[in-house]
Structure formats: structure tokens, C-alpha cells
Design an enzyme around this catalytic site. Structure first.
Site, PDB file in Angstrom:
ATOM      1  N   ARG A 250      30.760  36.445  40.966  1.00  0.00           N
ATOM      2  CA  ARG A 250      30.879  37.844  40.573  1.00  0.00           C
ATOM      3  C   ARG A 250      30.248  38.146  39.218  1.00  0.00           C
ATOM      4  NH1 ARG A 250      34.081  41.625  42.001  1.00  0.00           N
ATOM      5  NH2 ARG A 250      34.172  41.981  39.772  1.00  0.00           N
TER       6      ARG A 250
ATOM      7  N   ARG B 283      32.623  24.781  39.939  1.00  0.00           N
ATOM      8  CA  ARG B 283      32.105  26.018  39.343  1.00  0.00           C
ATOM      9  C   ARG B 283      32.458  26.091  37.862  1.00  0.00           C
ATOM     10  NH1 ARG B 283      34.051  31.287  41.837  1.00  0.00           N
ATOM     11  NH2 ARG B 283      32.853  31.885  40.019  1.00  0.00           N
TER      12      ARG B 283
ATOM     13  N   ASP C 266      43.503  33.346  33.346  1.00  0.00           N
ATOM     14  CA  ASP C 266      42.820  32.112  33.750  1.00  0.00           C
ATOM     15  C   ASP C 266      43.643  30.855  33.435  1.00  0.00           C
ATOM     16  OD1 ASP C 266      40.747  33.524  34.779  1.00  0.00           O
ATOM     17  OD2 ASP C 266      39.310  33.069  33.193  1.00  0.00           O
TER      18      ASP C 266
ATOM     19  N   CYS D 287      36.933  39.275  46.480  1.00  0.00           N
ATOM     20  CA  CYS D 287      36.997  37.852  46.214  1.00  0.00           C
ATOM     21  C   CYS D 287      38.437  37.425  46.403  1.00  0.00           C
ATOM     22  CB  CYS D 287      36.484  37.497  44.825  1.00  0.00           C
ATOM     23  SG  CYS D 287      37.665  37.712  43.524  1.00  0.00           S
TER      24      CYS D 287
ATOM     25  N   ILE E 242      46.984  41.035  35.683  1.00  0.00           N
ATOM     26  CA  ILE E 242      45.557  41.383  35.694  1.00  0.00           C
ATOM     27  C   ILE E 242      45.008  41.488  37.117  1.00  0.00           C
ATOM     28  CG2 ILE E 242      43.261  40.731  34.850  1.00  0.00           C
ATOM     29  CD1 ILE E 242      45.005  41.158  32.495  1.00  0.00           C
TER      30      ILE E 242
ATOM     31  N   ARG F 225      38.744  43.489  42.596  1.00  0.00           N
ATOM     32  CA  ARG F 225      37.807  43.381  41.477  1.00  0.00           C
ATOM     33  C   ARG F 225      36.623  44.357  41.531  1.00  0.00           C
ATOM     34  NH1 ARG F 225      37.225  37.085  39.969  1.00  0.00           N
ATOM     35  NH2 ARG F 225      36.799  37.886  37.911  1.00  0.00           N
ATOM     36  N   PRO F 226      36.903  45.633  41.412  1.00  0.00           N
ATOM     37  CA  PRO F 226      35.824  46.629  41.429  1.00  0.00           C
ATOM     38  C   PRO F 226      34.958  46.590  40.165  1.00  0.00           C
ATOM     39  CG  PRO F 226      37.938  47.688  40.977  1.00  0.00           C
ATOM     40  CD  PRO F 226      38.230  46.245  41.224  1.00  0.00           C
ATOM     41  N   VAL F 227      33.832  47.304  40.192  1.00  0.00           N
ATOM     42  CA  VAL F 227      32.947  47.351  39.020  1.00  0.00           C
ATOM     43  C   VAL F 227      32.755  48.795  38.546  1.00  0.00           C
ATOM     44  CG1 VAL F 227      31.694  45.193  39.409  1.00  0.00           C
ATOM     45  CG2 VAL F 227      30.920  47.267  40.546  1.00  0.00           C
ATOM     46  N   ASP F 228      33.723  49.647  38.883  1.00  0.00           N
ATOM     47  CA  ASP F 228      33.585  51.070  38.548  1.00  0.00           C
ATOM     48  C   ASP F 228      33.422  51.331  37.062  1.00  0.00           C
ATOM     49  OD1 ASP F 228      36.364  50.097  38.770  1.00  0.00           O
ATOM     50  OD2 ASP F 228      36.888  52.045  37.941  1.00  0.00           O
ATOM     51  N   GLN F 229      34.047  50.506  36.219  1.00  0.00           N
ATOM     52  CA  GLN F 229      33.942  50.735  34.768  1.00  0.00           C
ATOM     53  C   GLN F 229      32.535  50.421  34.252  1.00  0.00           C
ATOM     54  OE1 GLN F 229      36.469  52.242  33.043  1.00  0.00           O
ATOM     55  NE2 GLN F 229      37.327  52.358  35.094  1.00  0.00           N
TER      56      GLN F 229
ATOM     57  N   LYS G 195      32.181  28.397  29.978  1.00  0.00           N
ATOM     58  CA  LYS G 195      31.526  29.044  31.122  1.00  0.00           C
ATOM     59  C   LYS G 195      31.444  30.550  30.913  1.00  0.00           C
ATOM     60  CE  LYS G 195      33.903  30.093  35.074  1.00  0.00           C
ATOM     61  NZ  LYS G 195      33.583  31.441  35.578  1.00  0.00           N
ATOM     62  N   ASN G 196      32.567  31.159  30.543  1.00  0.00           N
ATOM     63  CA  ASN G 196      32.612  32.622  30.458  1.00  0.00           C
ATOM     64  C   ASN G 196      31.883  33.182  29.250  1.00  0.00           C
ATOM     65  OD1 ASN G 196      33.967  32.681  32.828  1.00  0.00           O
ATOM     66  ND2 ASN G 196      35.943  33.335  31.991  1.00  0.00           N
TER      67      ASN G 196
HETATM   68  C1  UD1 Z   1      36.567  37.920  33.410  1.00  0.00           C
HETATM   69  C2  UD1 Z   1      36.449  36.427  33.491  1.00  0.00           C
HETATM   70  C3  UD1 Z   1      37.524  35.861  34.408  1.00  0.00           C
HETATM   71  C4  UD1 Z   1      38.901  36.336  33.950  1.00  0.00           C
HETATM   72  C5  UD1 Z   1      38.920  37.847  33.800  1.00  0.00           C
HETATM   73  C6  UD1 Z   1      40.219  38.363  33.179  1.00  0.00           C
HETATM   74  C7  UD1 Z   1      34.080  36.095  33.168  1.00  0.00           C
HETATM   75  C8  UD1 Z   1      32.780  35.691  33.746  1.00  0.00           C
HETATM   76  N1  UD1 Z   1      35.132  36.100  33.993  1.00  0.00           N
HETATM   77  O1  UD1 Z   1      36.344  38.440  34.730  1.00  0.00           O
HETATM   78  O2  UD1 Z   1      37.458  34.450  34.356  1.00  0.00           O
HETATM   79  O3  UD1 Z   1      39.857  35.972  34.926  1.00  0.00           O
HETATM   80  O4  UD1 Z   1      37.860  38.279  32.939  1.00  0.00           O
HETATM   81  O5  UD1 Z   1      40.407  37.781  31.930  1.00  0.00           O
HETATM   82  O6  UD1 Z   1      34.176  36.375  31.982  1.00  0.00           O
HETATM   83  N2  UD1 Z   1      38.499  46.129  36.854  1.00  0.00           N
HETATM   84  C9  UD1 Z   1      38.343  47.385  37.402  1.00  0.00           C
HETATM   85  N3  UD1 Z   1      37.129  47.995  37.283  1.00  0.00           N
HETATM   86  C10 UD1 Z   1      36.068  47.415  36.678  1.00  0.00           C
HETATM   87  C11 UD1 Z   1      36.238  46.135  36.110  1.00  0.00           C
HETATM   88  C12 UD1 Z   1      37.469  45.512  36.229  1.00  0.00           C
HETATM   89  O7  UD1 Z   1      39.274  47.935  37.978  1.00  0.00           O
HETATM   90  O8  UD1 Z   1      34.992  48.029  36.620  1.00  0.00           O
HETATM   91  C13 UD1 Z   1      39.816  45.454  36.924  1.00  0.00           C
HETATM   92  C14 UD1 Z   1      39.779  44.150  37.694  1.00  0.00           C
HETATM   93  O9  UD1 Z   1      39.942  44.368  39.077  1.00  0.00           O
HETATM   94  C15 UD1 Z   1      40.947  43.411  37.082  1.00  0.00           C
HETATM   95  C16 UD1 Z   1      40.911  43.857  35.611  1.00  0.00           C
HETATM   96  O10 UD1 Z   1      40.168  45.061  35.621  1.00  0.00           O
HETATM   97  O11 UD1 Z   1      42.147  43.818  37.669  1.00  0.00           O
HETATM   98  C17 UD1 Z   1      40.287  42.885  34.658  1.00  0.00           C
HETATM   99  O12 UD1 Z   1      39.055  42.433  35.176  1.00  0.00           O
HETATM  100  P1  UD1 Z   1      37.847  41.990  34.261  1.00  0.00           P
HETATM  101  O13 UD1 Z   1      38.295  41.784  32.862  1.00  0.00           O
HETATM  102  O14 UD1 Z   1      36.701  42.902  34.499  1.00  0.00           O
HETATM  103  O15 UD1 Z   1      37.486  40.587  34.886  1.00  0.00           O
HETATM  104  P2  UD1 Z   1      36.047  39.976  34.929  1.00  0.00           P
HETATM  105  O16 UD1 Z   1      35.273  40.486  33.772  1.00  0.00           O
HETATM  106  O17 UD1 Z   1      35.479  40.112  36.294  1.00  0.00           O
END
Ligand code: UD1
Length: 416
Positions: free
Chosen positions: A92, A396, A304, A116, A326, A121-125, A22-23
Site C-alpha cells: 500500500r 516484507r 504496529d 488489505c 487505528i 485503509r482509504p486514501v481520501d485524505q 522500513k517506514n
Molecule cells: C502507516 C504505516 C503503517 C502503520 C500506520 C499507522 C507506512 C508505510 N505505514 O500506514 O505501518 O500501521 O501508518 O501508524 O508508514 N485513513 C483514512 N484516509 C486516508 C488515510 C488514512 O481514512 O486517506 C485512515 C486509515 O484507514 C487508518 C488511519 O487513517 O484507519 C491511519 O492510517 P495511516 O496513518 O494513513 O496509515 P498508513 O500511512 O497507510
């Protein structure tokens, strides 16, 4: 709403084939946005998240044609570079369209995913990286409104390891002008699989699988054929299930090299594991021993897989510490496992799990995808019947779950 009824107490025995990851499938489907030529994929799993992504891409003008074994995505023209809240809030990973849309169309409007169940789970990066590449991004009415005439390569040091963040930036950089260096990149095998697909489309990428990825932008990408890698989390879930319930199973079509941390922990629990090519055999003849795990980015133990190992610890001999580093709120399954008779104490981001001789079936509620997998494992071990509510979470991410468990001798039934 569908529920899953499990009658526990039977050891698992048999053979099943694992599905495509899936991922890996989700970001790779988004890569289709980068090219006007078709992208033909095989080993795409049949999952709710994959149909959600197909729907999202179709809204942008991508034709998605799924036949028996092949899925062809064709983004000949992108008519609407927008990802609406209605779909983004259900998945997401939708945020993965941001980089490709911006690189291909020079603009994108993508809903903020919002919270969620497993944390903020922010997207700032993702945003910071695209801004470093010259994009202008503002937040308007809950949407990220992004534009850039053409993205420029940049050196981007990510503050933390993010999987989809790395993927989004790698896709955007593939069409940017000049070279991008991603530092502190995620090393997950799914990042490598995406890179492989992009390279087949004509992208210039080096270092995927390490924490430094170098991407030389090209003016355009072509079509390609790509086989999605096997799902290491699905694989790990069935292995953990057999380790908890006892028995002897064979999983075929796996990628054993992506499972080192999980396999090590299963061996530590007392399972005998043999690998022959892409098959993994697991056999366990006694009650599993308690194993502690600490989640961290790949190649360490995957978040996961945390819920599944907590379920295993519930019936193991001894006390295990399960530490989640995480996500800040990924222990909701602990409360449900307690309903089945588990002895779990939560201390901050650590769960102290004292194994009990037996769990008892009960009604429980699934809260997120992997938490549900943990509940399924507990249900397989528990005496009597366990009924799991809200199994849309499982749909899912697990293809043909009941069918596969039945093939392994488990007594499971979906109730409508
Ligand atoms: C992906 C996987 C998910 C897995 C996760 C961690 C997919 C589709 N999903 O989710 O199954 O549980 O990796 O291995 O591949 N963070 C920030 N800012 C950002 C992005 C992330 O602070 O811009 C934080 C998140 O809140 C979290 C950590 O970084 O605490 C890791 O998240 P991330 O690796 O981004 O998870 P996903 O890519 O959403």
C-alpha cells in the site's frame, strides 16, 4: 511457500543490531522522484517492501543502484509516471509516489490500493489534500488519474492523522508554488526523517514532528545524502520478544527517543531497561506482568506494536486489555494465538487477554506483517514446535529475522 519453525521455551540472550526503518525508507525512496539529481541513502534495510518500491520506481525510469552500504536513486528523467496495480496491491505504501509524481511531472496515474487484511485503509485524505493544492483527480478503471500544471500551496486540515497522507502532501508541497500548511499532521518519527531528507535536498520545511507542518515550495530540488533512521518497530519487536521469553538482550543502532511509549510499557511489565547512546539493554528476571495498551497516533502506543504486545500479554501474569483504535480489523492474530493456547476474548476493538502459564506450539498462519511478529513471539515462548505459514509477510518488514533471533539464542529455522 516458506515457513518458519520455532522451538520455543528458551530465554533470549545476546546482542543484535537493528536495521534502518522500513517506514522511513519507503517514503524517502519516493522523495527521489522530486529531483533530477541523485539521492544517496545509507542504512536502507534489505526487505521485500524495499525491493518492491525499487521495482516500482524503476518502472518510472528511476535508476536504483544498490551497493554494499549505499543505495543511490536517480530520477534524471521520469519516463512513465504510473504505478500499476500489480505492484500497488502488494504494498500500500506505493501510494507515496502520487504526490511526488504530480509535483514533478504535472501528472500521475496510480492504482487505488484496494483493501488489505487489516481493514479498508482509504486514501481520501491524500486525494483531498492534493485537490486543495489545485490537482484534478479522477478515478478511472481503478486508477487515480491526477493532473496539475503546477501545484499551489494551500492550508490543508486533515480529518484524521495519516502517516503516508502527511508524507505524500509534504513531498508534493515541497515543489508547489507558495506555502502549504498541513494541519493535524502525523508526528511520527518517520515523517521527521523524511522532512530531514527533503531539507537536505533543498526543501523548506518547518514543524515536522509537530501537528502543524509549514512547507515553502521551491522550483526544484537537488541531490542529497541521507542516512535512514533506525527501525523503531523492529527494535520494539525484539524487546517485546525478550520480555515475553525472558532473558537479557542488547540492541544496538537504535533510536531510543522514538520508543518512549513502548519502553514505558515494557518497564510496566517488569523489564529493566537501560539506554546507553543508541543501545538499549533489556533484562527481565521474572514472568512479565500484564500491561494494557491502547493504540493511537505517535507519540502514543503504535498500532504496529499491538500484535507483539498481545503475544506478551498471552503469557503475562494477570489480565491485559489491548485496544486498537487505528485499524478496524487488526486482531486476526488473536485467533492464531488461541491455537497456541492463549486465553483471548474479543469485544469490539478490545481484546481481553488473560495470561496463561504456558502456551503450546502449533501450526499457525501469518496474516499480515506485524501479526506475524506477534506469532513469532508466541512461538518463542510456547512449549514445543510452532510452525508459522506464509512468512512472506515477515520478509516484507524484518531484515534477517532468523539470523537475528539465532544470535539471541532462539531455535528458529526457515523451511522451504
Ligand atoms: C502507516 C504505516 C503503517 C502503520 C500506520 C499507522 C507506512 C508505510 N505505514 O500506514 O505501518 O500501521 O501508518 O501508524 O508508514 N485513513 C483514512 N484516509 C486516508 C488515510 C488514512 O481514512 O486517506 C485512515 C486509515 O484507514 C487508518 C488511519 O487513517 O484507519 C491511519 O492510517 P495511516 O496513518 O494513513 O496509515 P498508513 O500511512 O497507510
Amino acid at each position: 511457500m516458506d515457513k518458519l519453525k520455532i522451538t520455543g521455551g528458551r530465554a533470549l540472550e545476546g546482542e543484535v543490531r537493528v536495521s534502518g526503518a522500513k517506514n522511513a525508507a519507503l517514503p524517502i525512496m519516493c522523495a527521489a522522484l522530486l529531483s533530477a539529481k541523485p539521492l544517496a541513502l545509507t542504512n536502507v534495510p534489505r526487505l521485500r517492501d524495499v525491493s518492491t518500491m525499487a521495482k516500482l520506481l524503476a518502472q518510472m525510469g528511476v535508476t536504483v543502484n544498490r551497493q554494499e552500504a549505499k543505495t543511490v536513486l536517480h530520477a534524471k528523467e521520469i519516463t512513465e509516471p504510473t504505478a500499476a496495480y500489480e505492484l500497488v496491491k502488494t504494498m500500500r505504501a506505493s501510494v507515496l509516489v502520487l504526490g511526488p509524481l504530480l509535483a514533478r511531472c504535472g501528472e500521475a496515474k496510480v492504482s487505488l490500493p484496494g483493501g488489505c487484511a487489516i481493514g479498508a485503509r482509504p486514501v481520501d485524505q491524500h486525494v483531498k489534500g492534493l485537490q486543495a493544492m489545485g490537482a484534478t483527480i479522477s478515478i478511472e478503471h481503478g486508477y487515480m488519474q491526477a493532473s496539475a500544471s503546477r501545484l499551489r500551496g494551500a492550508r490543508i486540515v486533515m480529518d484524521l492523522v495519516t502517516v503516508t497522507g502527511t508524507e505524500n502532501l509534504m513531498m508534493a508541497a515541497a515543489l508547489a508554488e507558495g506555502e502549504t500548511l498541513l494541519e493535524n499532521a502525523a508526528r511520527e518519527p518517520e515523517v521527521v526523517d523524511l522532512a530531514r531528507c527533503l531539507i537536505a535536498m533543498g526543501a523548506k520545511i518547518e514543524g515536522a514532528g509537530s501537528d502543524q507542518i509549514r512547507i515553502r515550495g521551491v522550483p526544484s530540488l537537488g541531490g542529497a545524502e541521507h542516512r535512514v533512521m533506525p527501525d523503531r518497530i523492529e527494535t520494539g519487536t525484539y524487546l517485546a520478544a525478550a520480555a515475553a521469553a525472558g532473558g537479557k538482550i542488547r540492541l544496538t543502532g537504535t533510536a531510543p527517543e522514538s520508543l518512549d511509549a513502548t519502553l514505558d510499557k515494557l518497564r510496566e511489565a517488569g523489564a529493566r531497561i537501560e539506554i546507553h547512546g543508541s543501545s538499549i539493554d533489556l533484562e527481565i528476571a521474572r514472568r512479565p506482568g500484564a500491561v494494557s495498551v491502547r493504540t493511537a497516533p505517535y507519540p502514543a502506543f503504535a498500532t504496529d506494536m499491538q500484535a507483539q504486545f498481545m503475544a506478551l500479554a498471552c503469557v503475562a501474569d494477570g489480565t491485559a486489555l489491548i485496544t486498537e483504535t487505528i485499524f478496524e480489523n487488526r486482531f486476526m492474530h488473536a485467533i492464531e494465538l488461541q491455537r497456541l493456547g492463549a486465553d483471548i476474548r474479543l469485544e469490539g476493538n478490545t481484546a481481553v487477554v488473560k495470561g496463561v502459564e504456558r502456551l503450546q506450539g502449533a501450526a499457525v498462519m501469518a496474516t499480515d506483517l506485524r501479526a506475524s511478529a506477534g506469532l513469532v513471539i508466541a512461538g518463542l515462548v510456547a512449549e514445543g514446535q510452532t510452525v508459522i505459514d506464509r512468512i512472506y509477510h515477515l520478509d516484507r518488514g524484518y531484515e534477517a529475522l532468523e539470523g537475528k533471533l539465532t544470535a539471541l539464542g532462539a531455535r528458529v529455522e526457515r523451511i522451504k
